[in-house]
Every structure is written in C-alpha cells, then in structure tokens.
Design an enzyme around this catalytic site. Structure first.
Site, PDB file in Angstrom:
ATOM      1  N   HIS A  41       0.884  -1.239   0.005  1.00  0.00           N
ATOM      2  CA  HIS A  41       0.101  -0.019   0.014  1.00  0.00           C
ATOM      3  C   HIS A  41       0.788   1.313  -0.052  1.00  0.00           C
ATOM      4  O   HIS A  41       0.526   2.147  -0.429  1.00  0.00           O
ATOM      5  CB  HIS A  41      -0.836  -0.070   1.429  1.00  0.00           C
ATOM      6  CG  HIS A  41      -1.712  -0.982   1.397  1.00  0.00           C
ATOM      7  ND1 HIS A  41      -1.917  -2.072   2.418  1.00  0.00           N
ATOM      8  CD2 HIS A  41      -3.104  -1.341   0.532  1.00  0.00           C
ATOM      9  CE1 HIS A  41      -2.751  -3.040   2.169  1.00  0.00           C
ATOM     10  NE2 HIS A  41      -3.586  -2.531   1.108  1.00  0.00           N
ATOM     11  N   VAL A 180       4.506  -5.446  -4.394  1.00  0.00           N
ATOM     12  CA  VAL A 180       5.602  -5.545  -3.575  1.00  0.00           C
ATOM     13  C   VAL A 180       5.644  -6.984  -2.708  1.00  0.00           C
ATOM     14  O   VAL A 180       4.389  -7.240  -2.351  1.00  0.00           O
ATOM     15  CB  VAL A 180       5.414  -4.481  -2.475  1.00  0.00           C
ATOM     16  CG1 VAL A 180       6.407  -4.279  -1.550  1.00  0.00           C
ATOM     17  CG2 VAL A 180       5.595  -3.160  -3.280  1.00  0.00           C
TER      18      VAL A 180
HETATM   19  P1  AMP Z   1      -6.600  -3.862  -0.651  1.00  0.00           P
HETATM   20  O1  AMP Z   1      -6.333  -3.202   0.755  1.00  0.00           O
HETATM   21  O2  AMP Z   1      -5.906  -5.355  -0.406  1.00  0.00           O
HETATM   22  O3  AMP Z   1      -7.765  -3.727  -0.987  1.00  0.00           O
HETATM   23  O4  AMP Z   1      -5.504  -2.960  -1.514  1.00  0.00           O
HETATM   24  C1  AMP Z   1      -5.545  -1.996  -1.800  1.00  0.00           C
HETATM   25  C2  AMP Z   1      -4.742  -1.513  -3.209  1.00  0.00           C
HETATM   26  O5  AMP Z   1      -3.491  -1.934  -2.620  1.00  0.00           O
HETATM   27  C3  AMP Z   1      -5.054  -2.471  -4.350  1.00  0.00           C
HETATM   28  O6  AMP Z   1      -4.700  -1.712  -5.546  1.00  0.00           O
HETATM   29  C4  AMP Z   1      -3.929  -3.603  -4.224  1.00  0.00           C
HETATM   30  O7  AMP Z   1      -3.709  -4.337  -5.531  1.00  0.00           O
HETATM   31  C5  AMP Z   1      -3.033  -2.939  -3.655  1.00  0.00           C
HETATM   32  N1  AMP Z   1      -2.057  -3.868  -3.099  1.00  0.00           N
HETATM   33  C6  AMP Z   1      -2.061  -4.704  -2.193  1.00  0.00           C
HETATM   34  N2  AMP Z   1      -1.157  -5.587  -2.053  1.00  0.00           N
HETATM   35  C7  AMP Z   1      -0.112  -5.124  -3.008  1.00  0.00           C
HETATM   36  C8  AMP Z   1       1.061  -5.689  -3.007  1.00  0.00           C
HETATM   37  N3  AMP Z   1       1.893  -6.425  -2.349  1.00  0.00           N
HETATM   38  N4  AMP Z   1       1.858  -4.715  -3.944  1.00  0.00           N
HETATM   39  C9  AMP Z   1       1.232  -3.874  -4.559  1.00  0.00           C
HETATM   40  N5  AMP Z   1      -0.097  -3.185  -4.497  1.00  0.00           N
HETATM   41  C10 AMP Z   1      -0.634  -3.981  -3.522  1.00  0.00           C
END
Ligand code: AMP
Length: 282
Positions: A41, A180
């Site tokens: 994030h 990441v």
């Molecule tokens: P989430 O809180 O899981 O709904 O994710 C919020 C945003 O963070 C989304 O656009 C995800 O694709 C991105 N995201 C979650 N995990 C990762 C990661 N490991 N690397 C890059 N972006 C991420």
C-alpha cells in the site's frame, strides 16, 4: 517533517475538503484500500505523491465485495496504525467512512463490468467485482481524483477499473503499480496476517509456482495448459489448495492458445482459512 493527514469519516466532509483543494488548483491522487496497510500500500502512496500535489487514501472494508460464505468479520483492521502509516508515507487526506455512510438504508445501485468480471477470481467469488466497481466509482465521485493508483497484485481488479473508467468516460488516470513482495517472494497482503507459521511457509508456493511455470516457458514450453498444470502441481505439493492457475492476455485478460512473452500468469489458492492470489508477467 510531514504534517498529520486530515481524517474524514463522512462523504459530505471529504467532498468539501476535495472541493477546497480544487479551488486552490491542487491536483489529487487517490489510493483506495481496505486498510491493515503494508509496504505494498505504501508503494502506491509513494506513486500517488509523485503524480499529484495532494494524496488521499481511503480505508474501508467494503462489505459489498465479500460473498456470504466469506468472513468479512475476520478481515484484519487497525485504523490507528493505518493512520500513522499514512502520515509516515506523507498522505494528506484519509477517508475512513462507516458502512452506513457509504451504503445508507435504501442503497440499491451497483456497477458491473460484465465480461472482465467473468473467470479467474470472478468465477470463484460471485458478485465480488460488482462490489469492487461500485465502491470504487462511489469513492471516485466523492473525491474527484486526477489519478487513482492500484496494485498489480489484484490484476483482474486493475483491469476492471481501467475498463470501467473507459466505458463510463471517467476523467481520471488509472495507474497500475508492481507487486511488492516479502524477501521470500510472498506477495504482501493484509490477509497474510491470518497465516500461522506452517501456513506462512505453504503460502510461498504461489510465487514459487509462478516461477517454475515461467522457467518452463523460458525453456521453450508454449502450451498454456502445461504451464498452468505445473503451477497447480507446485502449489498442491506444498499443501496449498489451488483454486486456479491461468494464462491470460496481459491487456484484455482473454484466454490464450499459445504462451507468449507479455502474457499474465495468474494463480489463486487457499492456505488454511486464507485465500491468496498472485500473478507474474511471462
Ligand atoms: P487492499 O487493501 O488489499 O484492497 O488493496 C488496496 C490496493 O493495494 C489495491 O490496489 C491492491 O492491488 C494494492 N496492493 C495490495 N497488496 C499489494 C502489494 N503487495 N503490492 C502492490 N500493491 C498491492
């Protein structure tokens, strides 16, 4: 020293804060999240800061995108910790509404990106992407961002949001950022916090499976079903319960007959009670 971000809990307050920024001619980049923030994030917040004068982060565990058999209540939460992390990352504005604030009684409109929501995660999580598209469009409307930043970790989601923005003529740029990972390759995810030590080891099999399949491609294998079967086998052997492994066109997410560079290999698996996803470019 960065100043503390402003925290808003209501739609009207956050829309007014955005209007104030617009009056001052400030551009805004927006990072939607479900909280329990990690370095994935934070990489999106860093990208947001590179793109626009101001950065907004939403923290909202969206019930619309959870199925009835999925445990919404089990989703990890830490609002105070998240606010500190957003402050450390230099975000200016945090929007953390309640469920009633975004979906008041009588709420009944949903957005569906029909074709791209079929298959992959959409097949195993009916209604999931409708919930995602709906909340993302509502957040876009409240925050009027110039850019919105998403991770490639949720590759199908990113494709769906791009399609929605194109189809509905949304006037913002959708930006995708690389995944990441932990040192052992596991894609960072809020859900990883639910893994016990032995599940944590099994979880590394997703990235390993992608690596083994990619290796076979590099060695000349061009049959998608051989590459995906390889990935399934690696995950199953590690004790994970594979849901799917698929090779798709990187842009359209259409199925492919022959493996080629630039395509996307995507996997999902259950480890214990936790569902994990990952993907790589071929
Ligand atoms: P989430 O809180 O899981 O709904 O994710 C919020 C945003 O963070 C989304 O656009 C995800 O694709 C991105 N995201 C979650 N995990 C990762 C990661 N490991 N690397 C890059 N972006 C991420």
């Amino acid at each position: 020293m960065s100043t503390r971000p402003s925290v808003y809990r209501t739609a009207s307050e956050v829309a007014e804060a955005r209007a104030q920024m617009s009056r001052q001619g400030e551009s805004l980049a927006f990072v939607p999240t479900m909280g329990f923030l990690h370095r994935g994030h934070l990489s999106l917040i860093a990208e947001a800061r590179r793109r626009c004068r101001r950065t907004a982060v939403s923290i909202f565990v969206n019930p619309l995108q959870f199925g009835p058999s999925e445990d919404l209540a089990r989703y990890p939460r830490d609002l105070e910790g998240d606010i500190d992390k957003c402050a450390g990352a230099g975000a200016d504005l945090i929007f953390c509404p309640t469920v009633e604030e975004l979906y008041p009684p009588g709420f009944q409109t949903q957005v569906e990106v029909t074709e791209l929501s079929k298959g992959l995660c959409g097949e195993h999580r009916p209604g999931h992407f409708r919930g995602v598209a709906t909340v993302v469009l509502k957040l876009f409307n409240l925050l009027s961002p110039d850019a919105a930043i998403f991770g490639e970790k949720d590759y199908q989601q990113l494709s769906i949001v791009r399609q929605m923005a194109r189809d509905l003529g949304l006037r913002l740029e959708i930006v995708g950022c690389p995944i990441v990972r932990e040192d052992d390759g596991l894609a960072m995810s809020s859900r990883n916090s639910g893994l016990d030590p032995s599940e944590r080891r099994q979880a590394t099999s997703l990235y390993r499976a992608l690596g083994v399949a990619r290796h076979r491609f590099a060695a000349g294998e061009r049959d998608p079903s051989v590459l995906t079967a390889t990935a399934i086998e690696v995950m199953a052997q590690a004790g994970a319960r594979p849901e799917y492994a698929e090779l798709r066109d990187g842009r359209t997410l259409q199925t492919v007959n022959q493996a080629e560079r630039g395509q996307r290999l995507l996997v999902a698996a259950h480890v214990g009670r936790t569902r994990l996803i990952d993907n790589v470019e071929l």
